[in-house]
Design a protein around this motif. Structure first.
Motif, PDB file in Angstrom:
ATOM      1  N   GLY A  25       0.800  -1.203   0.000  1.00  0.00           N
ATOM      2  CA  GLY A  25       0.000   0.000   0.000  1.00  0.00           C
ATOM      3  C   GLY A  25       0.837   1.259   0.000  1.00  0.00           C
ATOM      4  O   GLY A  25       2.067   1.215  -0.099  1.00  0.00           O
ATOM      5  N   VAL A  26       0.142   2.385   0.122  1.00  0.00           N
ATOM      6  CA  VAL A  26       0.764   3.704   0.143  1.00  0.00           C
ATOM      7  C   VAL A  26       0.074   4.524   1.228  1.00  0.00           C
ATOM      8  O   VAL A  26      -1.147   4.459   1.375  1.00  0.00           O
ATOM      9  CB  VAL A  26       0.611   4.432  -1.211  1.00  0.00           C
ATOM     10  N   VAL A  27       0.873   5.285   1.986  1.00  0.00           N
ATOM     11  CA  VAL A  27       0.325   6.172   3.011  1.00  0.00           C
ATOM     12  C   VAL A  27       0.551   7.616   2.549  1.00  0.00           C
ATOM     13  O   VAL A  27       1.676   8.007   2.220  1.00  0.00           O
ATOM     14  CB  VAL A  27       0.988   5.930   4.383  1.00  0.00           C
ATOM     15  N   PHE A  28      -0.560   8.376   2.521  1.00  0.00           N
ATOM     16  CA  PHE A  28      -0.520   9.775   2.112  1.00  0.00           C
ATOM     17  C   PHE A  28      -0.913  10.664   3.274  1.00  0.00           C
ATOM     18  O   PHE A  28      -1.684  10.280   4.143  1.00  0.00           O
ATOM     19  CB  PHE A  28      -1.510  10.039   0.969  1.00  0.00           C
ATOM     20  N   GLY A  29      -0.433  11.897   3.230  1.00  0.00           N
ATOM     21  CA  GLY A  29      -0.850  12.938   4.149  1.00  0.00           C
ATOM     22  C   GLY A  29      -1.730  13.926   3.405  1.00  0.00           C
ATOM     23  O   GLY A  29      -2.294  13.596   2.361  1.00  0.00           O
ATOM     24  N   PRO A  30      -1.820  15.158   3.921  1.00  0.00           N
ATOM     25  CA  PRO A  30      -2.631  16.185   3.253  1.00  0.00           C
ATOM     26  C   PRO A  30      -2.150  16.447   1.824  1.00  0.00           C
ATOM     27  O   PRO A  30      -0.960  16.334   1.527  1.00  0.00           O
ATOM     28  CB  PRO A  30      -2.425  17.425   4.128  1.00  0.00           C
ATOM     29  N   ASN A  31      -3.085  16.796   0.965  1.00  0.00           N
ATOM     30  CA  ASN A  31      -2.783  17.101  -0.439  1.00  0.00           C
ATOM     31  C   ASN A  31      -2.103  15.944  -1.162  1.00  0.00           C
ATOM     32  O   ASN A  31      -1.286  16.157  -2.060  1.00  0.00           O
ATOM     33  CB  ASN A  31      -1.950  18.382  -0.562  1.00  0.00           C
ATOM     34  N   ASP A  32      -2.410  14.719  -0.733  1.00  0.00           N
ATOM     35  CA  ASP A  32      -1.843  13.511  -1.341  1.00  0.00           C
ATOM     36  C   ASP A  32      -0.317  13.494  -1.343  1.00  0.00           C
ATOM     37  O   ASP A  32       0.315  12.989  -2.268  1.00  0.00           O
ATOM     38  CB  ASP A  32      -2.395  13.285  -2.745  1.00  0.00           C
ATOM     39  N   THR A  33       0.271  14.042  -0.288  1.00  0.00           N
ATOM     40  CA  THR A  33       1.715  14.001  -0.116  1.00  0.00           C
ATOM     41  C   THR A  33       2.105  12.648   0.475  1.00  0.00           C
ATOM     42  O   THR A  33       1.602  12.278   1.541  1.00  0.00           O
ATOM     43  CB  THR A  33       2.175  15.115   0.852  1.00  0.00           C
TER      44      THR A  33
END
Length: 102
Positions: A25-33
């Motif tokens: 998987g992938v972990v993103f923060g705000p604004n898909d960072t």
């Protein structure tokens, strides 16, 4: 020879069932960072990993694990159900954490 064959027939299925499955998987923060260095835990298990470049993670979990949790300082942790697809986990900033740092 028959004993060896019988032994293999008994042990081999146990070994195959004990093996884990790969979770990606992938972990993103705000604004898909993408978040590098976030911890991803298998819920109710000791299995875990950290995200790498691009927020990516991949690790083996026990067959009985159904959820993973992404955790990173300054963000609200989030669980995701393992469904066989690549997991996309989006973390929101923890406003209380930001206020305490100011």
């Amino acid at each position: 020879m028959k004993r060896l064959l019988l032994l293999l027939c008994v042990i081999l299925p146990c070994i195959c069932m004990a093996q884990g499955r790969i979770v990606r998987g992938v972990v993103f923060g705000p604004n898909d960072t993408p978040l590098v260095g976030a911890t991803v835990n298998a819920v109710n298990s000791s299995e875990w990993t950290r995200t790498t470049q691009g927020g990516n993670f991949e690790f083996s979990v026990s067959p009985n694990v159904t959820y993973v949790e992404a955790v990173m300082g300054g963000f609200i942790s989030k669980c995701a159900e393992i469904d066989g697809s690549v997991l996309i986990i989006r973390l929101k900033q923890d406003k209380k954490y930001a206020e305490n740092k100011a």
